[in-house]
Design an enzyme around this catalytic site. Structure first.
Site, PDB file in Angstrom:
ATOM      1  N   ASN B 108      -3.095 -51.808 -78.677  1.00 33.32           N
ATOM      2  CA  ASN B 108      -1.644 -51.842 -78.844  1.00 33.32           C
ATOM      3  C   ASN B 108      -1.057 -50.521 -79.331  1.00 33.32           C
ATOM      4  O   ASN B 108       0.068 -50.168 -78.947  1.00 33.32           O
ATOM      5  CB  ASN B 108      -1.194 -53.024 -79.725  1.00 33.32           C
ATOM      6  CG  ASN B 108      -2.180 -53.344 -80.815  1.00 33.32           C
ATOM      7  OD1 ASN B 108      -2.867 -52.441 -81.300  1.00 33.32           O
ATOM      8  ND2 ASN B 108      -2.258 -54.595 -81.207  1.00 33.32           N
ATOM      9  N   ASP B 138     -10.818 -56.650 -80.302  1.00 28.03           N
ATOM     10  CA  ASP B 138     -10.130 -57.621 -81.167  1.00 28.03           C
ATOM     11  C   ASP B 138      -9.408 -58.700 -80.357  1.00 28.03           C
ATOM     12  O   ASP B 138      -9.030 -59.730 -80.901  1.00 28.03           O
ATOM     13  CB  ASP B 138      -9.096 -56.910 -82.046  1.00 28.03           C
ATOM     14  CG  ASP B 138      -9.756 -56.095 -83.146  1.00 28.03           C
ATOM     15  OD1 ASP B 138     -10.996 -56.134 -83.241  1.00 28.03           O
ATOM     16  OD2 ASP B 138      -9.033 -55.415 -83.891  1.00 28.03           O
ATOM     17  N   MET B 180     -16.065 -57.838 -87.002  1.00 30.06           N
ATOM     18  CA  MET B 180     -14.855 -57.025 -86.837  1.00 30.06           C
ATOM     19  C   MET B 180     -13.639 -57.861 -86.435  1.00 30.06           C
ATOM     20  O   MET B 180     -13.771 -58.961 -85.892  1.00 30.06           O
ATOM     21  CB  MET B 180     -15.082 -55.948 -85.784  1.00 30.06           C
ATOM     22  CG  MET B 180     -15.798 -54.709 -86.303  1.00 30.06           C
ATOM     23  SD  MET B 180     -15.922 -53.448 -84.979  1.00 30.06           S
ATOM     24  CE  MET B 180     -16.610 -52.056 -85.894  1.00 30.06           C
ATOM     25  N   TYR B 295     -20.839 -51.348 -86.290  1.00 33.06           N
ATOM     26  CA  TYR B 295     -20.566 -50.743 -84.987  1.00 33.06           C
ATOM     27  C   TYR B 295     -21.396 -51.335 -83.860  1.00 33.06           C
ATOM     28  O   TYR B 295     -21.058 -51.172 -82.685  1.00 33.06           O
ATOM     29  CB  TYR B 295     -20.712 -49.222 -85.085  1.00 33.06           C
ATOM     30  CG  TYR B 295     -19.608 -48.679 -85.950  1.00 33.06           C
ATOM     31  CD1 TYR B 295     -18.324 -48.512 -85.428  1.00 33.06           C
ATOM     32  CD2 TYR B 295     -19.799 -48.446 -87.302  1.00 33.06           C
ATOM     33  CE1 TYR B 295     -17.278 -48.094 -86.226  1.00 33.06           C
ATOM     34  CE2 TYR B 295     -18.756 -48.026 -88.120  1.00 33.06           C
ATOM     35  CZ  TYR B 295     -17.495 -47.852 -87.575  1.00 33.06           C
ATOM     36  OH  TYR B 295     -16.454 -47.468 -88.358  1.00 33.06           O
ATOM     37  N   LEU B 296     -22.489 -52.028 -84.213  1.00 34.85           N
ATOM     38  CA  LEU B 296     -23.343 -52.613 -83.172  1.00 34.85           C
ATOM     39  C   LEU B 296     -22.540 -53.517 -82.242  1.00 34.85           C
ATOM     40  O   LEU B 296     -22.754 -53.530 -81.038  1.00 34.85           O
ATOM     41  CB  LEU B 296     -24.476 -53.428 -83.797  1.00 34.85           C
ATOM     42  CG  LEU B 296     -25.464 -52.669 -84.682  1.00 34.85           C
ATOM     43  CD1 LEU B 296     -26.610 -53.577 -85.066  1.00 34.85           C
ATOM     44  CD2 LEU B 296     -25.979 -51.423 -83.980  1.00 34.85           C
ATOM     45  N   GLN B 297     -21.603 -54.281 -82.809  1.00 35.14           N
ATOM     46  CA  GLN B 297     -20.901 -55.284 -82.012  1.00 35.14           C
ATOM     47  C   GLN B 297     -20.007 -54.684 -80.936  1.00 35.14           C
ATOM     48  O   GLN B 297     -19.641 -55.365 -79.987  1.00 35.14           O
ATOM     49  CB  GLN B 297     -20.111 -56.241 -82.907  1.00 35.14           C
ATOM     50  CG  GLN B 297     -19.059 -55.576 -83.758  1.00 35.14           C
ATOM     51  CD  GLN B 297     -18.706 -56.369 -85.008  1.00 35.14           C
ATOM     52  OE1 GLN B 297     -18.390 -57.548 -84.942  1.00 35.14           O
ATOM     53  NE2 GLN B 297     -18.757 -55.717 -86.156  1.00 35.14           N
ATOM     54  N   ARG B 298     -19.655 -53.411 -81.045  1.00 31.01           N
ATOM     55  CA  ARG B 298     -18.824 -52.833 -79.990  1.00 31.01           C
ATOM     56  C   ARG B 298     -19.573 -51.783 -79.179  1.00 31.01           C
ATOM     57  O   ARG B 298     -19.062 -51.316 -78.165  1.00 31.01           O
ATOM     58  CB  ARG B 298     -17.536 -52.236 -80.566  1.00 31.01           C
ATOM     59  CG  ARG B 298     -17.700 -50.895 -81.244  1.00 31.01           C
ATOM     60  CD  ARG B 298     -16.348 -50.368 -81.705  1.00 31.01           C
ATOM     61  NE  ARG B 298     -16.481 -49.004 -82.184  1.00 31.01           N
ATOM     62  CZ  ARG B 298     -15.641 -48.424 -83.029  1.00 31.01           C
ATOM     63  NH1 ARG B 298     -14.614 -49.085 -83.485  1.00 31.01           N
ATOM     64  NH2 ARG B 298     -15.838 -47.174 -83.407  1.00 31.01           N
TER      65      ARG B 298
END
Lengths: 405, 405
Positions: B108, B138, B180, B295-298
């Site tokens: 956004n 997100d 996150m 940061y692993l999740q992205r």
């Protein structure tokens, strides 16, 4: 080889492939006509002393295969570390249930339990075959070239570093990830296999086999950051100072200790946060981030080495074969025979039990903050097939118009 | 549609599929005979004002495909959030380089940048097509059914919870993972898709759409622990009290704020550690562990949704098609048309720019600590094919001999 009942159990931390070993042992045992019942202890040695047994002879082979492909310890595990008295309790239960074979999948603590139970059985003149089946993501069992569970955890760590390196390249700064491995640096060192291009991270790797000096660490980060404009660091949870004091104890006001008297290293982000704080305050670098890979590295579903799966399965199978055809107790060990091939042996329990293997010097760079090509050559085949690969755009730069160089 | 040069750029946090959008736009643009050059800004809007452009017309289509399959932002990103003056600088550079189309992949904040640049061009009567291409893990962009990057991050979170639930079942205790999502709970809620059997975790899910009350949280954990002997919790990094104060600020002595004035939530394990400490001291549960997925999740390589890949690719392609054939600026948006199918539209920038979407009430259980089946139905097709699955042994218990029940 008169057996009627056999017992399998799992101990210590779960891995991505420990269920393969259980399934390998159970399916192999069910082929022998002298085996009537295959029991599984629910939650390791704790389940044995509580007589909490599952009848795995009533389990379908199809479901066993599905559980074999599922990470973590399907039979449950325990952190109990049996002493002599505890092992005597174990033996009492095995005797009461007329168990003929006892298979215990675990690390060096578990192999020590197998050793003591084996000795108790001999003392009591009870015919019990005791076999230790290797497992540990730390890769710290002696005699073995490597141990089931480590290759998959290493693959997770390598893939994780491939990703965080790309993330750090996109949004430059300092990134620190804390990796499991209390005494052995193998898993932290696996981060090096996430590196492809020469300027990729991890740029710095700190393992428990070398003394961690905070000032040296800060100087390393500073020079890397000056060279590349960013810095990716792999740190073992077990790093310690010259006296052997874990770096994390320098931070934690209250140190939780587990049943083995060990400081709690996992399940907290404290070490990464401490190191980030040091870099922020002393090096004045603004974007500093720290992650702790935590339980993901040993439990993540969908990131497993096929080599690891096969070997974990085979050590379970071999355990039953050794127990059926040999007359000695022991620990199944993995030995590398080619590039890449392995074979298995039954090793006396005393050679494995309670001992810890460290990364050999030939795997550690002289700088103390990197690995050698010998380590890369050692680890690569263990990671298995279909390793993902990272690509980057070529930097064909367009001439500037407003502010020409 | 007279164009000669077009510019693509990436902003904000990287995702597993943002490169697909760039590749989709670049390859599609290269098919049009009125396009001579395709530039990529290196590190987002920062790269534009610095005139740091890569000539992507000199990149091979093969390497573009490989980069498309690679996570993170291959063109580099930036956390700069341009104000009016900054956008005027951007426009000055676009004009100097005679850019005809400006494509910006981001969330956004990035769409707001596209909006301002579009307005500047109109004011200056300069013929510039400005298209925003959606991206954010997100999932908080308005108008869109979901946004590229979210499905892959959601898949990582779901797979991670499948694993840690199994780990927690093997070695029971309380396990908390921080996920996150500063303002929107979608990604934390994705943890629910890691659940298979009725007693599986995550047992509790806390998202920023509901006020976080510490005493209620402790009571929830206590009752779950009493029921199952263990408890797995998913917590959004953005949980806050009734005044909107982030729970993490109750802990952190010094709060680092980023360029947007936001409290730093990621890259620290502080929130998980705080919550674990509360449980240990107030509920007297001994085994309490916390992880922060960080940061692993992205960025994790090798855990991507094929649905996400395809859609990320298509929004990039559609962006170029809209720019070529329509006469309006806008944001490419994703709309669900079936179970499961989507279509794309070009939406006015004002409807997306700078706005935040939250999880709708129908996705949140009345208890406030779980999701609904409507959410499961919404998310499942986005996770893509070949989702791993967890299996367990059937508990066929053997009668006790020494201590019969």
């Amino acid at each position: 080889m008169s057996v009627t009942k056999i017992l399998v159990a799992q101990g210590g931390g779960p891995t991505a492939v420990i269920n393969q070993s259980i399934v390998g042992a159970v399916l192999e045992a069910r082929k022998f006509r002298n085996v009537d019942l295959v029991y599984g202890a629910y939650h390791g040695v704790r389940g044995i002393v509580d007589e909490d047994f599952l009848d795995l002879t009533q389990e379908t082979s199809h479901n066993l295969e599905m559980v074999g492909n599922t990470p973590s310890s399907g039979l449950g595990s325990t952190r109990d570390k049996p002493d002599l008295k505890y092992c005597q309790e174990i033996f009492k239960v095995l005797k009461a249930h007329e168990i003929g074979h006892f298979y215990y999948v675990g690390g060096n603590d578990s192999s020590d339990t197998v050793r003591i139970v084996s000795e108790e059985a001999k003392k009591a003149n009870y015919d019990l075959r005791c076999i230790h089946i290797p497992k540990t993501i730390d890769n710290d069992l002696t005699v073995n070239d490597h141990t089931p569970g480590f290759p998959s955890a290493a693959r997770f760590v390598a893939q994780a570093f491939m990703g965080v390196n790309l993330d750090n390249a996109a949004l430059p700064g300092v990134y620190i990830a804390v990796v499991m491995g209390r005494h052995a640096g193998f898993l932290t060192a696996a981060s090096a296999l996430g590196k492809k291009f020469p300027d990729d991270g991890p740029h710095l790797i700190y393992i428990p086999e070398r003394v961690f000096v905070l000032d040296k660490f800060l100087a390393d980060v500073k020079s890397t950051y000056e060279k590349y404009g960013r810095c990716v660091v792999a740190v073992s949870e077990g790093i310690h100072d010259e006296k052997g004091v874990p770096i994390i104890t320098k931070l934690a006001a209250e140190i939780e200790r587990d049943a083995h008297g060990n400081v709690q290293l996992s399940g907290t982000g404290a070490l990464a946060d401490l190191l980030c704080e040091e870099i922020k305050t002393k090096l004045k670098i603004s974007r500093v981030r720290g992650d702790t890979f935590g339980y993901l590295q040993r439990s993540f579903i969908g990131c497993v080495s096929d080599v690891d799966q096969r070997e974990a399965r085979e050590v379970g199978e071999k355990a039953v074969q050794y127990a059926m055809w040999d007359k000695t107790d022991g620990s199944v060990t993995i030995h590398r025979t080619g590039f890449y091939s392995v074979d298995y042996q039954l090793t006396p329990l005393l050679e494995v039990a309670g001992k810890t293997r460290h990364m050999p010097d030939e795997f550690i760079a002289a700088s103390g903050n990197d690995v050698t090509d010998a380590f890369r050559l050692y680890l690569r085949p263990l990671l298995g097939s279909r390793m993902p690969d990272a690509y980057r755009l070529r930097l064909n730069r367009v001439p500037k118009i407003l502010n020409p160089d």
